[in-house]
Design a protein around this motif. Structure first.
Motif, PDB file in Angstrom:
ATOM      1  N   THR A 151     -17.130  13.158 -25.278  1.00 14.70           N
ATOM      2  CA  THR A 151     -17.281  14.549 -25.714  1.00 14.70           C
ATOM      3  C   THR A 151     -18.600  14.720 -26.465  1.00 14.70           C
ATOM      4  OG1 THR A 151     -15.915  14.005 -27.632  1.00 14.70           O
ATOM      5  CG2 THR A 151     -14.836  15.152 -25.822  1.00 14.70           C
ATOM      6  N   ILE A 152     -18.821  13.835 -27.458  1.00 12.61           N
ATOM      7  CA  ILE A 152     -20.105  13.800 -28.162  1.00 12.61           C
ATOM      8  C   ILE A 152     -20.647  12.399 -27.968  1.00 12.61           C
ATOM      9  CG2 ILE A 152     -21.279  13.963 -30.383  1.00 12.61           C
ATOM     10  CD1 ILE A 152     -19.292  15.922 -31.344  1.00 12.61           C
ATOM     11  N   GLY A 153     -21.810  12.282 -27.343  1.00 14.74           N
ATOM     12  CA  GLY A 153     -22.383  10.975 -27.042  1.00 14.74           C
ATOM     13  C   GLY A 153     -22.863  10.285 -28.312  1.00 14.74           C
ATOM     14  N   ASN A 154     -23.061   8.988 -28.184  1.00 16.86           N
ATOM     15  CA  ASN A 154     -23.347   8.143 -29.326  1.00 16.86           C
ATOM     16  C   ASN A 154     -24.648   7.372 -29.054  1.00 16.86           C
ATOM     17  OD1 ASN A 154     -22.684   6.644 -31.736  1.00 16.86           O
ATOM     18  ND2 ASN A 154     -22.253   4.958 -30.371  1.00 16.86           N
ATOM     19  N   PRO A 155     -25.585   7.259 -29.950  1.00 14.00           N
ATOM     20  CA  PRO A 155     -25.650   7.938 -31.238  1.00 14.00           C
ATOM     21  C   PRO A 155     -26.467   9.219 -31.200  1.00 14.00           C
ATOM     22  CG  PRO A 155     -27.261   6.189 -31.196  1.00 14.00           C
ATOM     23  CD  PRO A 155     -26.664   6.267 -29.821  1.00 14.00           C
ATOM     24  N   CYS A 186      -7.617  17.667 -33.168  1.00 18.20           N
ATOM     25  CA  CYS A 186      -7.635  18.899 -33.965  1.00 18.20           C
ATOM     26  C   CYS A 186      -8.984  19.616 -33.811  1.00 18.20           C
ATOM     27  CB  CYS A 186      -7.327  18.622 -35.437  1.00 18.20           C
ATOM     28  SG  CYS A 186      -8.310  17.302 -36.145  1.00 18.20           S
ATOM     29  N   LEU A 187     -10.009  18.901 -33.321  1.00 22.66           N
ATOM     30  CA  LEU A 187     -11.295  19.554 -33.060  1.00 22.66           C
ATOM     31  C   LEU A 187     -11.420  19.967 -31.599  1.00 22.66           C
ATOM     32  CD1 LEU A 187     -13.904  17.414 -35.077  1.00 22.66           C
ATOM     33  CD2 LEU A 187     -12.517  19.351 -35.838  1.00 22.66           C
ATOM     34  N   LEU A 188     -10.972  19.105 -30.698  1.00 26.34           N
ATOM     35  CA  LEU A 188     -11.180  19.374 -29.269  1.00 26.34           C
ATOM     36  C   LEU A 188     -10.123  18.646 -28.448  1.00 26.34           C
ATOM     37  CD1 LEU A 188     -12.868  20.224 -26.773  1.00 26.34           C
ATOM     38  CD2 LEU A 188     -14.388  18.325 -27.243  1.00 26.34           C
ATOM     39  N   ARG A 189      -9.519  19.374 -27.494  1.00 27.77           N
ATOM     40  CA  ARG A 189      -8.550  18.759 -26.584  1.00 27.77           C
ATOM     41  C   ARG A 189      -9.100  18.852 -25.157  1.00 27.77           C
ATOM     42  NH1 ARG A 189      -2.522  20.339 -27.550  1.00 27.77           N
ATOM     43  NH2 ARG A 189      -3.124  22.085 -26.225  1.00 27.77           N
ATOM     44  N   ASN A 326     -26.046  23.289 -30.003  1.00 23.65           N
ATOM     45  CA  ASN A 326     -25.251  24.214 -30.808  1.00 23.65           C
ATOM     46  C   ASN A 326     -24.388  25.174 -29.983  1.00 23.65           C
ATOM     47  OD1 ASN A 326     -25.379  26.997 -32.821  1.00 23.65           O
ATOM     48  ND2 ASN A 326     -24.534  25.086 -33.612  1.00 23.65           N
ATOM     49  N   SER A 327     -24.921  25.680 -28.857  1.00 28.34           N
ATOM     50  CA  SER A 327     -24.104  26.649 -28.116  1.00 28.34           C
ATOM     51  C   SER A 327     -22.904  25.950 -27.466  1.00 28.34           C
ATOM     52  CB  SER A 327     -24.945  27.412 -27.087  1.00 28.34           C
ATOM     53  OG  SER A 327     -25.493  26.515 -26.172  1.00 28.34           O
ATOM     54  N   THR A 328     -23.121  24.745 -26.924  1.00 34.15           N
ATOM     55  CA  THR A 328     -21.995  23.975 -26.363  1.00 34.15           C
ATOM     56  C   THR A 328     -21.020  23.618 -27.475  1.00 34.15           C
ATOM     57  OG1 THR A 328     -23.675  22.940 -24.981  1.00 34.15           O
ATOM     58  CG2 THR A 328     -21.457  22.068 -24.793  1.00 34.15           C
ATOM     59  N   ALA A 329     -21.553  23.186 -28.618  1.00 40.43           N
ATOM     60  CA  ALA A 329     -20.701  22.785 -29.740  1.00 40.43           C
ATOM     61  C   ALA A 329     -19.843  23.960 -30.199  1.00 40.43           C
ATOM     62  CB  ALA A 329     -21.555  22.258 -30.885  1.00 40.43           C
ATOM     63  N   LYS A 330     -20.448  25.139 -30.292  1.00 41.03           N
ATOM     64  CA  LYS A 330     -19.689  26.311 -30.751  1.00 41.03           C
ATOM     65  C   LYS A 330     -18.593  26.694 -29.759  1.00 41.03           C
ATOM     66  CE  LYS A 330     -22.920  29.259 -32.391  1.00 41.03           C
ATOM     67  NZ  LYS A 330     -23.977  29.876 -32.988  1.00 41.03           N
ATOM     68  N   HIS A 331     -18.873  26.460 -28.471  1.00 41.20           N
ATOM     69  CA  HIS A 331     -17.886  26.765 -27.430  1.00 41.20           C
ATOM     70  C   HIS A 331     -16.667  25.838 -27.551  1.00 41.20           C
ATOM     71  CE1 HIS A 331     -16.219  27.899 -23.567  1.00 41.20           C
ATOM     72  NE2 HIS A 331     -16.271  26.642 -23.168  1.00 41.20           N
ATOM     73  N   TYR A 332     -16.920  24.545 -27.811  1.00 42.84           N
ATOM     74  CA  TYR A 332     -15.827  23.562 -27.788  1.00 42.84           C
ATOM     75  C   TYR A 332     -15.214  23.274 -29.163  1.00 42.84           C
ATOM     76  CZ  TYR A 332     -16.854  22.496 -22.917  1.00 42.84           C
ATOM     77  OH  TYR A 332     -17.021  22.582 -21.567  1.00 42.84           O
ATOM     78  N   LEU A 333     -16.008  23.377 -30.217  1.00 43.40           N
ATOM     79  CA  LEU A 333     -15.544  22.918 -31.532  1.00 43.40           C
ATOM     80  C   LEU A 333     -15.290  24.097 -32.463  1.00 43.40           C
ATOM     81  CD1 LEU A 333     -18.044  19.935 -31.890  1.00 43.40           C
ATOM     82  CD2 LEU A 333     -15.684  19.853 -31.071  1.00 43.40           C
ATOM     83  N   LYS A 334     -14.057  24.636 -32.357  1.00 47.84           N
ATOM     84  CA  LYS A 334     -13.747  25.845 -33.125  1.00 47.84           C
ATOM     85  C   LYS A 334     -13.318  25.513 -34.565  1.00 47.84           C
ATOM     86  CE  LYS A 334     -13.723  28.904 -29.527  1.00 47.84           C
ATOM     87  NZ  LYS A 334     -14.865  28.514 -28.699  1.00 47.84           N
ATOM     88  N   ASN A 335     -12.935  24.253 -34.812  1.00 50.70           N
ATOM     89  CA  ASN A 335     -12.406  23.898 -36.139  1.00 50.70           C
ATOM     90  C   ASN A 335     -13.315  22.971 -36.927  1.00 50.70           C
ATOM     91  OD1 ASN A 335     -10.011  25.360 -35.639  1.00 50.70           O
ATOM     92  ND2 ASN A 335      -9.131  23.619 -34.561  1.00 50.70           N
ATOM     93  N   GLY A 336     -14.618  22.982 -36.620  1.00 55.83           N
ATOM     94  CA  GLY A 336     -15.531  22.113 -37.351  1.00 55.83           C
ATOM     95  C   GLY A 336     -16.274  21.197 -36.401  1.00 55.83           C
ATOM     96  N   PHE A 337     -17.440  20.719 -36.853  1.00 52.17           N
ATOM     97  CA  PHE A 337     -18.333  19.943 -35.990  1.00 52.17           C
ATOM     98  C   PHE A 337     -18.265  18.444 -36.276  1.00 52.17           C
ATOM     99  CE2 PHE A 337     -20.067  24.240 -36.437  1.00 52.17           C
ATOM    100  CZ  PHE A 337     -20.134  24.618 -35.104  1.00 52.17           C
ATOM    101  N   GLY A 338     -17.339  18.023 -37.125  1.00 52.31           N
ATOM    102  CA  GLY A 338     -17.163  16.600 -37.390  1.00 52.31           C
ATOM    103  C   GLY A 338     -18.141  16.062 -38.415  1.00 52.31           C
ATOM    104  N   GLY A 339     -18.088  14.751 -38.624  1.00 50.50           N
ATOM    105  CA  GLY A 339     -18.848  14.120 -39.705  1.00 50.50           C
ATOM    106  C   GLY A 339     -20.044  13.298 -39.261  1.00 50.50           C
TER     107      GLY A 339
END
Ligand SMILES: *Cc1c(COP(=O)(O)O)cnc(C)c1O
Length: 424
Positions: A151-155, A186-189, A326-339
């Motif tokens: 979902t979010i690539g590393n690093p 809780c962030l993304l399913r 940011n636009s992809t993140a806002k589409h998928y992550l409605k409850n926060g962008f993680g740590g």
């Protein structure tokens, strides 16, 4: 039940003898058969039940049910580590001669598994840049059996447009496997966006305290395995009474993927999870959504702080409005962008190392998702085996520092970053 409630109560069955409120840890390897017929039925899959803890355990079952509910999936299988969850997901589908098309921004261990272990089994992995989902389509051929991404690539913290990749997978009748470790449910399913198999390293935010190793695979139950190109699901399995997993499971057909993974890779290769670890992950799940709120709030505060700091070259956090994700993140992550926050220290490799060595509160180690804040310098550690070209392809620079921001008081985190940047 809503997410926060399911995280506390999902899959729980009160023990009828003790009425224990907490989930018991069933520290046993094996289970008594009621009689010979019961034993025979269990072995013939006529009845589902406990036989031996390598194949399943009641504490593990609560964890699997709870995660399946939280992910919106049909069934889950918990394993010894995220790494074994990834390996079993691939070999549950692919045989020698098959191919997987995967994103090129993978977790380091996954990259090595795909690059050097799978080829030993005759399984080829083609790596593509996930920034353009069409790259997946271009790499598909008649040997392809699965698409794979995080979902979010590393690093590099690049977000993949899962919905777009899932659509391509669907058009080619291929399953999409998503490693969603960096975005707990809780962030993304991912299943909500068309993924067929979801993997988590439980070791990270779900465990949440840097104390336990485990992994889990969730079968969405939304993929048609009767397509004959999936030989492992359509040809009789000689090691299991000639069972054809896509056809002969009756009402369990929708969980053919999860059931085959338990009966074949887990039963015969044995990367089982201990009941004690399952209990720890259940404990972690109880506070997951609370912790993710704090991880996300602290992550955003750190990203904003670094953005204005004069010793910082660049900051990468999906929640920053100027970020390319940011636009992809806002589409998928409605409850926060993680740590997870990545940034470049001015002054290159040595400044990066000096920064890391000057941290007091933030621990320098190779992990993410702990309640405590962590830092690492990928170019000299997790990704040091990569060539300069491979580093570039994974968007890692010499000055990059990767932070996994914890749930401490934000002022203490910012004070530690300030003094370490001063010394960089
Ligand atoms: C940690 C991690 C893994 C591997 O999980 P282990 O539990 O350490 O084996 C796989 N994928 C991602 C994204 C990870 O962060």
């Amino acid at each position: 039940m809503r997410f926060a409630t399911t995280a506390l109560h999902g899959g729980r069955k009160v023990d009828s003898d003790t009425l224990s409120c907490g989930v018991p840890i069933y520290r046993t390897t094996s289970y008594l058969f009621k009689d010979t017929e019961h034993a025979a039925n269990l072995f013939a899959l006529k009845e589902l039940g406990n036989i031996y803890t390598r194949i399943g355990n009641p504490t593990q079952e609560v964890l699997e049910k709870r995660i399946a509910m939280l992910e919106g999936g049909a069934a889950s299988l918990a394993l010894a580590s995220g790494t074994s969850a990834i390996f079993y997901s691939i070999i549950n589908i692919c045989e020698a001669g098959n191919e997987v098309v995967a994103a090129n921004n993978l977790y380091g261990g996954t990259y090595s598994q795909f690059d050097s272990i799978l080829p030993q089994l005759g399984i080829k992995v083609k790596l593509v840049d996930p920034k353009n989902p069409e790259n997946f389509r271009r790499a598909i051929n008649d040997k392809t059996r699965a698409l794979y991404c995080e979902t979010i690539g590393n690093p590099g913290l690049t977000m993949t447009d899962i919905e777009a990749v899932a659509k391509i997978a669907q058009e080619h009748a291929l399953p999409l496997i998503v490693d969603a470790t960096f975005t707990p449910p809780c962030l993304l399913r991912p299943i909500d966006y068309g993924a067929n198999v979801v993997i988590h390293s439980l070791t990270k935010w779900i465990g949440g305290h840097g104390t336990v190793l485990g992994g889990i695979v969730t079968d969405a139950g939304n993929f048609d395995w009767t397509d004959p190109k999936f030989t492992l699901f359509n040809e009789p399995d000689a090691s299991y009474h000639g069972l054809r997993y896509a056809h002969d499971l009756g009402e369990m057909n929708p969980i053919a993927f999860a059931l085959r993974m338990r009966l074949v890779p887990l039963r015969n290769l044995g990367a089982c999870i201990s009941p004690d670890n399952c209990w720890s992950f259940l404990q972690g799940l109880e506070t997951l959504s609370l912790r993710m709120e704090r991880h996300s709030a602290n992550g955003l505060a750190v990203a904003n702080f670094l953005t204005t700091h004069k010793k910082v070259e660049w900051v990468n956090y999906p929640g920053l409005t100027e970020n390319e994700n940011n636009s992809t993140a806002k589409h998928y992550l409605k409850n926060g962008f993680g740590g997870m926050v990545a940034f470049g220290v001015k002054g290159g490799l040595n400044a990066g190392k000096r920064f890391i060595e000057s941290l007091h509160l933030i621990s320098h180690l190779a992990n993410v998702g702990d309640a405590k804040s962590l830092a690492i310098h990928p170019a000299s550690t997790t990704h040091s085996q990569l060539s300069e070209e491979q580093l570039k392809a994974s968007s890692i620079s010499a000055s990059m520092v990767r932070l996994s921001i914890g749930i401490e008081h934000i002022d203490d985190i910012l004070e530690d970053l300030t003094q370490a940047l001063d010394k960089s």
